[in-house]
Design an enzyme around this catalytic site. Sequence first.
Site, PDB file in Angstrom:
ATOM      1  N   HIS A 220       0.832  -1.206   0.000  1.00 39.49           N
ATOM      2  CA  HIS A 220       0.000   0.000   0.000  1.00 39.49           C
ATOM      3  C   HIS A 220       0.865   1.253   0.000  1.00 39.49           C
ATOM      4  CE1 HIS A 220      -3.188   2.796   1.456  1.00 39.49           C
ATOM      5  NE2 HIS A 220      -2.182   3.288   2.152  1.00 39.49           N
ATOM      6  N   GLU A 221       1.866   1.287   0.879  1.00 37.70           N
ATOM      7  CA  GLU A 221       2.697   2.488   0.986  1.00 37.70           C
ATOM      8  C   GLU A 221       3.526   2.701  -0.282  1.00 37.70           C
ATOM      9  OE1 GLU A 221       2.159   4.546   3.265  1.00 37.70           O
ATOM     10  OE2 GLU A 221       0.951   3.254   4.551  1.00 37.70           O
TER      11      GLU A 221
ATOM     12  N   HIS B 247       1.498   4.308  -2.971  1.00 42.86           N
ATOM     13  CA  HIS B 247       1.445   5.780  -2.944  1.00 42.86           C
ATOM     14  C   HIS B 247       2.569   6.371  -3.797  1.00 42.86           C
ATOM     15  CE1 HIS B 247      -1.770   6.649  -0.181  1.00 42.86           C
ATOM     16  NE2 HIS B 247      -1.244   5.946   0.801  1.00 42.86           N
TER      17      HIS B 247
ATOM     18  N   GLU C 222      -5.833   6.951  -0.780  1.00 48.60           N
ATOM     19  CA  GLU C 222      -5.753   5.761   0.061  1.00 48.60           C
ATOM     20  C   GLU C 222      -6.395   4.561  -0.635  1.00 48.60           C
ATOM     21  OE1 GLU C 222      -4.081   5.423   2.811  1.00 48.60           O
ATOM     22  OE2 GLU C 222      -3.470   7.520   2.821  1.00 48.60           O
TER      23      GLU C 222
END
Length: 268
Positions: free
Chosen positions: A128-129, A132, A190
């Site tokens: 997920h990070e 980004h 997100e």
Amino acid sequence: MPARPARLAIGALAVAALVSACSTSPLGRNQLAFYSDGDLAEMGQQSFAQYQQELPTVGGAQAQYVQCVANAITAEVPASEGIASWQVKVFKDDSANAFALPGGYIGVNTGLLDVATNQDQLAAVIGHEVGHVLAHHANERASTQAVTQGGLSVLQSAVGLQGQSGEQVMGLLGAGAQYGVVLPFSRKHESEADLIGLDLMADAGFDPSASLALWQNMAANSQGEPPAWMSTHPSNTQRMEDLRNRLPEATPRYQQAKADGKRPNCRL
């Protein structure tokens, strides 16, 4: 001095010129991007250095475990991103948090390891990070903020909002910009990072279904959530629904990764 309508038109044209500086996210969404990759990488480096000054880092088994998962995830990052290597640090902090920064920097708090209870769940967070970073969300957030602040400044100048009443109106406009522009973009980021991260972890050989268990753990450890429209994050329920809907695409990628011999074995 231009008449008021003319000044408004000038402001609108200025904002339109800013909006024209756009790019496309990995999921095909149009986004603002005013800053160069070099600028963002420099910001990432500075932020990472500051984080290391503020919190102690942890070595040993925890660092090796996180590095193992991060290595598998970042191996799936396209070479076109121009990140030759990733620096990974574990920080001694009880909050269940992690981050990735432009330029190739990953930080994981020790508190996250109590919530992400196996390699697959940790991969969901790190994926997920890194998502980004791949979606250039830092660039988009900074660009959106520049447009928001610039637009309000143009409006204040154009319509002559001065004094106490003007400050009150600008305060309301600022709140409108916050809840109408800035936060929705953050929630969109997100959600987008969740889906990109799901694909990344699957391509790396981590079980994407573990992302659902992760967010169940996150929900169990949360102290309550603000209303979705006032949050920079989607609700846990919304996240799990979106991830579940993506699994039919991510699962074949996971199966292909295993067939290709990608079987991470990261243990703490």
